[in-house]
Design a protein around this motif. Sequence first.
Motif, PDB file in Angstrom:
ATOM      1  N   ILE A  24      70.859   1.258  -4.215  1.00  0.00           N
ATOM      2  CA  ILE A  24      71.937   1.086  -5.198  1.00  0.00           C
ATOM      3  C   ILE A  24      73.294   1.343  -4.567  1.00  0.00           C
ATOM      4  O   ILE A  24      74.262   0.620  -4.819  1.00  0.00           O
ATOM      5  CB  ILE A  24      71.716   2.051  -6.386  1.00  0.00           C
ATOM      6  N   GLY A  25      73.366   2.372  -3.714  1.00  0.00           N
ATOM      7  CA  GLY A  25      74.659   2.766  -3.174  1.00  0.00           C
ATOM      8  C   GLY A  25      74.999   2.182  -1.825  1.00  0.00           C
ATOM      9  O   GLY A  25      76.035   2.535  -1.248  1.00  0.00           O
ATOM     10  N   ALA A  26      74.178   1.286  -1.300  1.00  0.00           N
ATOM     11  CA  ALA A  26      74.371   0.813   0.074  1.00  0.00           C
ATOM     12  C   ALA A  26      75.783   0.293   0.307  1.00  0.00           C
ATOM     13  O   ALA A  26      76.252  -0.611  -0.387  1.00  0.00           O
ATOM     14  CB  ALA A  26      73.350  -0.274   0.382  1.00  0.00           C
ATOM     15  N   ASP A  27      76.472   0.896   1.273  1.00  0.00           N
ATOM     16  CA  ASP A  27      77.842   0.526   1.624  1.00  0.00           C
ATOM     17  C   ASP A  27      78.030   0.880   3.095  1.00  0.00           C
ATOM     18  O   ASP A  27      78.619   1.904   3.426  1.00  0.00           O
ATOM     19  CB  ASP A  27      78.829   1.295   0.733  1.00  0.00           C
ATOM     20  N   PRO A  28      77.459   0.044   3.995  1.00  0.00           N
ATOM     21  CA  PRO A  28      77.433   0.399   5.416  1.00  0.00           C
ATOM     22  C   PRO A  28      78.802   0.816   5.944  1.00  0.00           C
ATOM     23  O   PRO A  28      79.810   0.208   5.583  1.00  0.00           O
ATOM     24  CB  PRO A  28      76.953  -0.906   6.075  1.00  0.00           C
ATOM     25  N   PRO A  29      78.828   1.892   6.751  1.00  0.00           N
ATOM     26  CA  PRO A  29      77.679   2.581   7.335  1.00  0.00           C
ATOM     27  C   PRO A  29      77.096   3.680   6.447  1.00  0.00           C
ATOM     28  O   PRO A  29      76.209   4.409   6.889  1.00  0.00           O
ATOM     29  CB  PRO A  29      78.273   3.209   8.592  1.00  0.00           C
ATOM     30  N   GLY A  30      77.583   3.830   5.211  1.00  0.00           N
ATOM     31  CA  GLY A  30      77.115   4.927   4.379  1.00  0.00           C
ATOM     32  C   GLY A  30      76.699   4.493   2.994  1.00  0.00           C
ATOM     33  O   GLY A  30      76.141   3.413   2.794  1.00  0.00           O
ATOM     34  N   ILE A  31      76.977   5.367   2.036  1.00  0.00           N
ATOM     35  CA  ILE A  31      76.572   5.201   0.644  1.00  0.00           C
ATOM     36  C   ILE A  31      77.801   5.393  -0.232  1.00  0.00           C
ATOM     37  O   ILE A  31      78.573   6.340  -0.031  1.00  0.00           O
ATOM     38  CB  ILE A  31      75.514   6.267   0.265  1.00  0.00           C
ATOM     39  N   THR A  32      77.995   4.502  -1.207  1.00  0.00           N
ATOM     40  CA  THR A  32      79.046   4.707  -2.203  1.00  0.00           C
ATOM     41  C   THR A  32      78.443   4.487  -3.581  1.00  0.00           C
ATOM     42  O   THR A  32      78.020   3.372  -3.904  1.00  0.00           O
ATOM     43  CB  THR A  32      80.236   3.743  -2.002  1.00  0.00           C
ATOM     44  N   ARG A  33      78.366   5.545  -4.363  1.00  0.00           N
ATOM     45  CA  ARG A  33      77.976   5.431  -5.775  1.00  0.00           C
ATOM     46  C   ARG A  33      79.169   5.903  -6.594  1.00  0.00           C
ATOM     47  O   ARG A  33      79.413   7.103  -6.731  1.00  0.00           O
ATOM     48  CB  ARG A  33      76.707   6.246  -6.068  1.00  0.00           C
ATOM     49  N   LEU A  80      67.570  24.196 -17.551  1.00  0.00           N
ATOM     50  CA  LEU A  80      68.261  22.985 -17.127  1.00  0.00           C
ATOM     51  C   LEU A  80      68.215  22.903 -15.608  1.00  0.00           C
ATOM     52  O   LEU A  80      68.517  23.888 -14.915  1.00  0.00           O
ATOM     53  CB  LEU A  80      69.721  22.994 -17.596  1.00  0.00           C
ATOM     54  N   ILE A  81      67.825  21.737 -15.102  1.00  0.00           N
ATOM     55  CA  ILE A  81      67.815  21.468 -13.661  1.00  0.00           C
ATOM     56  C   ILE A  81      68.782  20.321 -13.440  1.00  0.00           C
ATOM     57  O   ILE A  81      68.537  19.204 -13.912  1.00  0.00           O
ATOM     58  CB  ILE A  81      66.418  21.094 -13.159  1.00  0.00           C
ATOM     59  N   GLY A  82      69.888  20.579 -12.774  1.00  0.00           N
ATOM     60  CA  GLY A  82      70.920  19.556 -12.720  1.00  0.00           C
ATOM     61  C   GLY A  82      71.519  19.342 -11.354  1.00  0.00           C
ATOM     62  O   GLY A  82      71.433  20.175 -10.459  1.00  0.00           O
ATOM     63  N   SER A  83      72.145  18.189 -11.220  1.00  0.00           N
ATOM     64  CA  SER A  83      73.007  17.851 -10.101  1.00  0.00           C
ATOM     65  C   SER A  83      73.676  16.520 -10.458  1.00  0.00           C
ATOM     66  O   SER A  83      73.733  16.163 -11.636  1.00  0.00           O
ATOM     67  CB  SER A  83      72.245  17.781  -8.784  1.00  0.00           C
ATOM     68  N   HIS A  84      74.146  15.792  -9.460  1.00  0.00           N
ATOM     69  CA  HIS A  84      74.934  14.585  -9.748  1.00  0.00           C
ATOM     70  C   HIS A  84      74.417  13.398  -8.958  1.00  0.00           C
ATOM     71  O   HIS A  84      73.660  13.555  -7.988  1.00  0.00           O
ATOM     72  CB  HIS A  84      76.411  14.831  -9.431  1.00  0.00           C
ATOM     73  N   LEU A  85      74.845  12.205  -9.358  1.00  0.00           N
ATOM     74  CA  LEU A  85      74.402  10.969  -8.711  1.00  0.00           C
ATOM     75  C   LEU A  85      75.537  10.203  -8.042  1.00  0.00           C
ATOM     76  O   LEU A  85      75.283   9.242  -7.317  1.00  0.00           O
ATOM     77  CB  LEU A  85      73.701  10.064  -9.728  1.00  0.00           C
ATOM     78  N   ASP A  86      76.784  10.571  -8.310  1.00  0.00           N
ATOM     79  CA  ASP A  86      77.890   9.894  -7.630  1.00  0.00           C
ATOM     80  C   ASP A  86      77.993  10.411  -6.200  1.00  0.00           C
ATOM     81  O   ASP A  86      77.411  11.442  -5.840  1.00  0.00           O
ATOM     82  CB  ASP A  86      79.206  10.091  -8.381  1.00  0.00           C
ATOM     83  N   SER A  87      78.721   9.681  -5.367  1.00  0.00           N
ATOM     84  CA  SER A  87      78.945  10.075  -3.978  1.00  0.00           C
ATOM     85  C   SER A  87      80.418   9.905  -3.653  1.00  0.00           C
ATOM     86  O   SER A  87      81.174   9.310  -4.425  1.00  0.00           O
ATOM     87  CB  SER A  87      78.106   9.201  -3.021  1.00  0.00           C
ATOM     88  N   VAL A  88      80.815  10.408  -2.511  1.00  0.00           N
ATOM     89  CA  VAL A  88      82.121  10.040  -1.982  1.00  0.00           C
ATOM     90  C   VAL A  88      82.021   8.619  -1.423  1.00  0.00           C
ATOM     91  O   VAL A  88      80.939   8.046  -1.335  1.00  0.00           O
ATOM     92  CB  VAL A  88      82.578  11.025  -0.882  1.00  0.00           C
ATOM     93  N   VAL A  89      83.144   8.052  -1.041  1.00  0.00           N
ATOM     94  CA  VAL A  89      83.149   6.703  -0.470  1.00  0.00           C
ATOM     95  C   VAL A  89      82.518   6.759   0.923  1.00  0.00           C
ATOM     96  O   VAL A  89      82.916   7.554   1.780  1.00  0.00           O
ATOM     97  CB  VAL A  89      84.584   6.149  -0.394  1.00  0.00           C
ATOM     98  N   GLN A  90      81.499   5.924   1.114  1.00  0.00           N
ATOM     99  CA  GLN A  90      80.755   5.851   2.370  1.00  0.00           C
ATOM    100  C   GLN A  90      80.293   7.237   2.830  1.00  0.00           C
ATOM    101  O   GLN A  90      80.423   7.614   3.988  1.00  0.00           O
ATOM    102  CB  GLN A  90      81.579   5.152   3.454  1.00  0.00           C
ATOM    103  N   GLY A  91      79.717   7.950   1.873  1.00  0.00           N
ATOM    104  CA  GLY A  91      79.109   9.233   2.186  1.00  0.00           C
ATOM    105  C   GLY A  91      77.646   9.052   2.538  1.00  0.00           C
ATOM    106  O   GLY A  91      77.214   7.999   2.999  1.00  0.00           O
ATOM    107  N   GLY A  92      76.868  10.124   2.287  1.00  0.00           N
ATOM    108  CA  GLY A  92      75.443  10.061   2.555  1.00  0.00           C
ATOM    109  C   GLY A  92      74.652   9.921   1.273  1.00  0.00           C
ATOM    110  O   GLY A  92      75.202   9.974   0.166  1.00  0.00           O
ATOM    111  N   ASN A  93      73.349   9.795   1.408  1.00  0.00           N
ATOM    112  CA  ASN A  93      72.497   9.480   0.264  1.00  0.00           C
ATOM    113  C   ASN A  93      72.040  10.698  -0.519  1.00  0.00           C
ATOM    114  O   ASN A  93      71.588  10.564  -1.652  1.00  0.00           O
ATOM    115  CB  ASN A  93      71.250   8.719   0.738  1.00  0.00           C
ATOM    116  N   PHE A  94      72.164  11.897   0.050  1.00  0.00           N
ATOM    117  CA  PHE A  94      71.443  13.034  -0.517  1.00  0.00           C
ATOM    118  C   PHE A  94      72.305  14.032  -1.277  1.00  0.00           C
ATOM    119  O   PHE A  94      71.783  14.822  -2.061  1.00  0.00           O
ATOM    120  CB  PHE A  94      70.685  13.761   0.599  1.00  0.00           C
TER     121      PHE A  94
END
Length: 419
Positions: A24-33, A80-94
């Motif tokens: 979903i976030g593929a934005d070489p060389p990294g990830i952008t969500r 509650l078990i939480g975190s987030h799904l957005d990323s920085v621009v061309q960050g990593g997947n995790f």
Amino acid sequence: MRLSEAVSAQTPLVQRLLDGVATIGADPPGITRDAFGRGENDAQSLIARAAAELGLTARLDEAANLSLRWPSGHDAPPVLIGSHLDSVVQGGNFDGAAGVIAGIGAIAALQAAGIAPKRDIEVLALRCEEAVWFGLGLIGSRALLARLPAGALELPHARSGLTLAQSIDACGGHSARLRENTPLRDPRSIGVYLEVHIEQAPQLIEANAPVAVCLANPGNVRHPFIRIRGEDAHTGLPHRFRRDAALAGADLSLALERLWLDEEKAGRPMAITIGRFHTPAARHSLTAVSGGFELSLDLRAYDAAHLAALEKRLGAIAAEVAARRKVEIVLGERSAAAPGPMDPALIEALSAAAARCGIAAPRLNSPGSHDANNFAASGVPTGMLLVRNQNGSHNPYEAMDTPDLMAAIGVLAEWLANG
């Protein structure tokens, strides 16, 4: 099936979800969500489909946070078990996504082991944790707990230009409710908040351990647009006449580094980061003294009083540099996040759960601020597990291994079952 075997059996599910959010976030060389955009929305949908297969009940709250609940039938405050799904621009997947997926994996393991929940367990995919999208981070948890600062709903999205209020409404939220400035959920009604997150420094590589129990997250004070105003001049101008904004920026930065090193030497952990550092791009020149300079600053510490004292020192340092360099330094827009000390009882309980899983989990501070900060600051008992990750975060080269995440899921499931 034993719980450890049930956890191991969820590896294909966890890997499928990790691969899915990467696609979903593929934005070489990294990830952008992008927060409140296609990346975050599609990742929410992927996670919601996996939760539906486990029989979890999905809902969006007024901030467009996604809640996935496994009901217990018991009248007790939920976990509650939480975190987030957005990323920085061309960050990593995790960064973020691994924590949401860990919650799904832990519930799947409990179900496979035939273990009924003692109280409702709820996985939260919180919106817009990364500050890159609005100049303000931790937005989903801030909104949930009525911790949005004044004016936040009018902040513009870095890509779409929509305000935060418009972005929330476009994703199924109801921003008008947030203007009431009351929590979407009473913190007193939440039993525990837990978060799993990749580590953002190689402390676990150093310790040769897959998982750590977090002691605290730092709070921060951020100034995204510090402006230094001097005077444009010819490059031959003698030093005594100059009002050089660029050298003032360098002075300010080096003075802040000296503050950092002095604090570390005194045993007071903190961090200073200067992310932007530049003369005005439209006017900078090889043959001109720059009368303008801009930089950003992130100042963080683990104790509220220490953070306040550091902010006071920032003001004094800026005033001293401005006077010496004959410039004006305007710190400008400010945002802040409260420090997040973890609950002592949860630190002990998570450490005990790790030991029962055969994991010698060190206890470490996290270098990063997380949604957990807002829950801790709101009085919710809060705990975190950190997962080994070699190359830090906010870059394309995050290097979490799935077996290490499975180890964290094992600790989480053990605590949920027997903690």
